[in-house]
Scaffold this motif. Sequence first.
Motif, mmCIF file in Angstrom:
data_model
loop_
_atom_site.group_PDB
_atom_site.id
_atom_site.type_symbol
_atom_site.label_atom_id
_atom_site.label_comp_id
_atom_site.label_asym_id
_atom_site.label_seq_id
_atom_site.Cartn_x
_atom_site.Cartn_y
_atom_site.Cartn_z
ATOM 1 N N ALA A 1 7.241 -7.833 -0.437
ATOM 2 C CA ALA A 1 6.461 -6.775 -1.087
ATOM 3 C C ALA A 1 7.352 -5.895 -1.949
ATOM 4 C CB ALA A 1 5.744 -5.932 -0.028
ATOM 5 N N LEU A 2 8.536 -5.574 -1.430
ATOM 6 C CA LEU A 2 9.443 -4.708 -2.176
ATOM 7 C C LEU A 2 10.032 -5.409 -3.393
ATOM 8 C CD1 LEU A 2 11.285 -2.988 0.796
ATOM 9 C CD2 LEU A 2 9.663 -1.927 -0.775
ATOM 10 N N SER A 3 10.380 -6.695 -3.231
ATOM 11 C CA SER A 3 11.078 -7.399 -4.305
ATOM 12 C C SER A 3 10.139 -8.024 -5.327
ATOM 13 C CB SER A 3 11.984 -8.491 -3.715
ATOM 14 O OG SER A 3 11.240 -9.422 -2.951
ATOM 15 N N LEU A 4 8.917 -8.400 -4.903
ATOM 16 C CA LEU A 4 7.990 -9.076 -5.810
ATOM 17 C C LEU A 4 6.669 -8.320 -5.971
ATOM 18 C CD1 LEU A 4 8.483 -12.767 -4.611
ATOM 19 C CD2 LEU A 4 9.602 -11.622 -6.525
ATOM 20 N N GLY A 5 6.103 -7.843 -4.865
ATOM 21 C CA GLY A 5 4.792 -7.211 -4.926
ATOM 22 C C GLY A 5 4.782 -5.942 -5.755
ATOM 23 N N ILE A 6 5.777 -5.068 -5.556
ATOM 24 C CA ILE A 6 5.809 -3.805 -6.292
ATOM 25 C C ILE A 6 6.015 -4.039 -7.787
ATOM 26 C CG2 ILE A 6 6.917 -1.551 -6.493
ATOM 27 C CD1 ILE A 6 5.307 -2.042 -3.902
ATOM 28 N N PRO A 7 6.986 -4.882 -8.204
ATOM 29 C CA PRO A 7 7.110 -5.147 -9.656
ATOM 30 C C PRO A 7 5.848 -5.752 -10.272
ATOM 31 C CG PRO A 7 9.096 -5.840 -8.511
ATOM 32 C CD PRO A 7 8.096 -5.488 -7.455
ATOM 33 N N VAL A 8 5.211 -6.686 -9.554
ATOM 34 C CA VAL A 8 3.978 -7.279 -10.083
ATOM 35 C C VAL A 8 2.879 -6.234 -10.175
ATOM 36 C CG1 VAL A 8 2.137 -8.931 -9.598
ATOM 37 C CG2 VAL A 8 4.517 -9.620 -9.340
ATOM 38 N N GLY A 9 2.759 -5.387 -9.149
ATOM 39 C CA GLY A 9 1.764 -4.322 -9.185
ATOM 40 C C GLY A 9 2.005 -3.357 -10.334
ATOM 41 N N THR A 10 3.272 -3.041 -10.570
ATOM 42 C CA THR A 10 3.628 -2.158 -11.678
ATOM 43 C C THR A 10 3.264 -2.794 -13.020
ATOM 44 O OG1 THR A 10 5.438 -1.246 -10.361
ATOM 45 C CG2 THR A 10 5.507 -0.850 -12.737
ATOM 46 N N PHE A 11 3.547 -4.081 -13.140
ATOM 47 C CA PHE A 11 3.230 -4.809 -14.369
ATOM 48 C C PHE A 11 1.718 -4.816 -14.619
ATOM 49 C CE2 PHE A 11 2.051 -8.938 -16.306
ATOM 50 C CZ PHE A 11 2.662 -8.782 -17.545
ATOM 51 N N LEU A 12 0.950 -5.101 -13.559
ATOM 52 C CA LEU A 12 -0.512 -5.108 -13.700
ATOM 53 C C LEU A 12 -1.038 -3.711 -14.027
ATOM 54 C CD1 LEU A 12 -1.523 -7.455 -10.737
ATOM 55 C CD2 LEU A 12 -1.514 -7.999 -13.187
ATOM 56 N N GLY A 13 -0.394 -2.704 -13.434
ATOM 57 C CA GLY A 13 -0.796 -1.334 -13.742
ATOM 58 C C GLY A 13 -0.592 -0.999 -15.205
ATOM 59 N N GLY A 14 0.514 -1.517 -15.779
ATOM 60 C CA GLY A 14 0.755 -1.299 -17.198
ATOM 61 C C GLY A 14 -0.251 -2.014 -18.070
ATOM 62 N N LEU A 15 -0.717 -3.176 -17.626
ATOM 63 C CA LEU A 15 -1.668 -3.960 -18.423
ATOM 64 C C LEU A 15 -3.097 -3.449 -18.300
ATOM 65 C CD1 LEU A 15 -0.596 -7.700 -17.950
ATOM 66 C CD2 LEU A 15 -0.334 -6.280 -19.987
ATOM 67 N N PHE A 16 -3.513 -3.183 -17.071
ATOM 68 C CA PHE A 16 -4.933 -2.905 -16.816
ATOM 69 C C PHE A 16 -5.208 -1.496 -16.296
ATOM 70 C CE2 PHE A 16 -4.233 -7.512 -15.880
ATOM 71 C CZ PHE A 16 -4.900 -8.007 -16.992
ATOM 72 N N GLY A 17 -4.164 -0.733 -16.032
ATOM 73 C CA GLY A 17 -4.357 0.603 -15.483
ATOM 74 C C GLY A 17 -4.116 0.628 -13.986
ATOM 75 N N THR B 1 0.831 -1.206 0.000
ATOM 76 C CA THR B 1 0.000 0.000 0.000
ATOM 77 C C THR B 1 0.866 1.257 0.000
ATOM 78 O OG1 THR B 1 -1.786 -1.135 1.165
ATOM 79 C CG2 THR B 1 -1.781 1.255 1.276
ATOM 80 N N GLU B 2 1.968 1.206 0.733
ATOM 81 C CA GLU B 2 2.862 2.361 0.810
ATOM 82 C C GLU B 2 3.574 2.630 -0.511
ATOM 83 O OE1 GLU B 2 6.674 3.987 3.402
ATOM 84 O OE2 GLU B 2 5.912 1.980 3.749
ATOM 85 N N ALA B 3 4.157 1.593 -1.113
ATOM 86 C CA ALA B 3 5.103 1.788 -2.207
ATOM 87 C C ALA B 3 4.500 1.638 -3.596
ATOM 88 C CB ALA B 3 6.267 0.800 -2.051
ATOM 89 N N LEU B 4 3.283 1.129 -3.721
ATOM 90 C CA LEU B 4 2.712 0.882 -5.041
ATOM 91 C C LEU B 4 2.657 2.143 -5.925
ATOM 92 C CD1 LEU B 4 1.511 -1.174 -6.952
ATOM 93 C CD2 LEU B 4 -0.733 -0.782 -5.910
ATOM 94 N N PRO B 5 2.383 3.337 -5.381
ATOM 95 C CA PRO B 5 2.374 4.513 -6.263
ATOM 96 C C PRO B 5 3.677 4.724 -7.031
ATOM 97 C CG PRO B 5 1.328 5.053 -4.180
ATOM 98 C CD PRO B 5 1.930 3.673 -4.014
ATOM 99 N N ALA B 6 4.795 4.275 -6.481
ATOM 100 C CA ALA B 6 6.076 4.492 -7.161
ATOM 101 C C ALA B 6 6.097 3.838 -8.536
ATOM 102 C CB ALA B 6 7.217 3.942 -6.304
ATOM 103 N N GLY B 7 5.413 2.724 -8.697
ATOM 104 C CA GLY B 7 5.437 2.008 -9.969
ATOM 105 C C GLY B 7 4.472 2.550 -11.000
ATOM 106 N N VAL B 8 3.516 3.387 -10.571
ATOM 107 C CA VAL B 8 2.497 3.907 -11.500
ATOM 108 C C VAL B 8 2.403 5.431 -11.386
ATOM 109 C CG1 VAL B 8 1.153 1.779 -11.539
ATOM 110 C CG2 VAL B 8 0.689 3.465 -9.760
#
Length: 402
Positions: free
Chosen positions: A160-176, A39-46
């Motif tokens: 979360a830092l090593s896997l969750g954030i990259p996956v969240g960023t990837f999903l953000g690129g695919l689905f917004g 929840t804290e770091a996800l904005p960094a990827g999008v």
Amino acid sequence: MTTSQTESPSPSAAEPDERRLPMSPLLALGTAAFMGILTEALPAGVLPEMARDLSVSESAAGQSLTIYAIATGLSAIPVSVATAKWRRKPLLLLSVVVFAVANLVTALSSSYPLTMAFRLFAGIAAAVVWAELVGYARRLAPPHLQGRAIAITMAGVPLALSLGIPVGTFLGGLFGWRLTFGLVAVISVLLVVWLLVSVPDAPGQQAGQREPIFKALRLPGVAAVLFVVAAYVLAHNILYTYIATFLDEYDMGASRDIVLLVFGLASVVSIFITGALVDRKLRALTIGSTSLFIVAAVLLALLAESPVVVYGAMVLWGLGWGGVTTLLQTAVTDAGGDRGQALLVTTWNSFMAGGGAAGGLLLDSLGPTSFPWSVLLLLVPVLLVVVAGRAHAFPVKRPGMS
């Protein structure tokens, strides 16, 4: 990042099995840690997409991370005091519900002030989550397995830092990015159900049981551990926050995702090693963690022109960093109990936020090549303090171990 309100196991909590760990509640708590960091770091990827949809600059959107970290750091001690009497399970559940609501509002909101307000609420909720995890882990485990229980609970942070954030960023690129935050909100709701059915309750403290948190600084070893926390977290965040800028300096910007993946995988390996050995080898692991990061910084300072060396440094850095949350959580709890944990939350989050600011100053004044040197300047004293703290801060034999 974690505190707890009870100094000893609660009689209402389930009695720990002396032979094994209760994996379901520990994994649920680990998932709560995962969700707090995600929840804290996800904005960094999008960030570019968030900024565009909220009609603000990327710098302004980036403050969504800053306000979360500052809220967590500044609220840790006041929230610990204010909620000391509360029963622990309802408090934990309420905090995860706030994660769900904050992420849902972020997913739906077009208002920058509204989004920032709920990011602030989420940061306060994170302070409460960190305030419960270690205490719960210790209550659920027999004394000789408490370090391993903490390792399982805190594994959610590096994961979360090593896997969750990259996956969240990837999903953000695919689905917004909005759908990604909505998905995190749904997972938070599912986590509430898991915690509800698997984690036992425990009472808060009565007024006569509570002592001023800052008195923990007088306990032998607490100040030394907090110094290690401050310097280690500051060093890590100076380099991690600006790793893209550092890689660009050496024409490796296009390999950023692979470099971070290597770092993340090494961190995961470190989690497992730390979990297996922390109860018996806390001191040795902390010395090893710091030494690995120092060697990585030397390699990046002197030989970063070589991509092979950079990847090798990422492996060493990841191996040093992955288990450090567990190591320092365990050390401060051994030295200062739950009051020491409250001080650790404030110290950790304050210096995590400070890493970005310090790195920005270094970048403007000395350039990205200064980052590894700043790591060395911070970590050499850390290593000396850890080595010198054999009596109380990082003892050869942990208290309560047979």
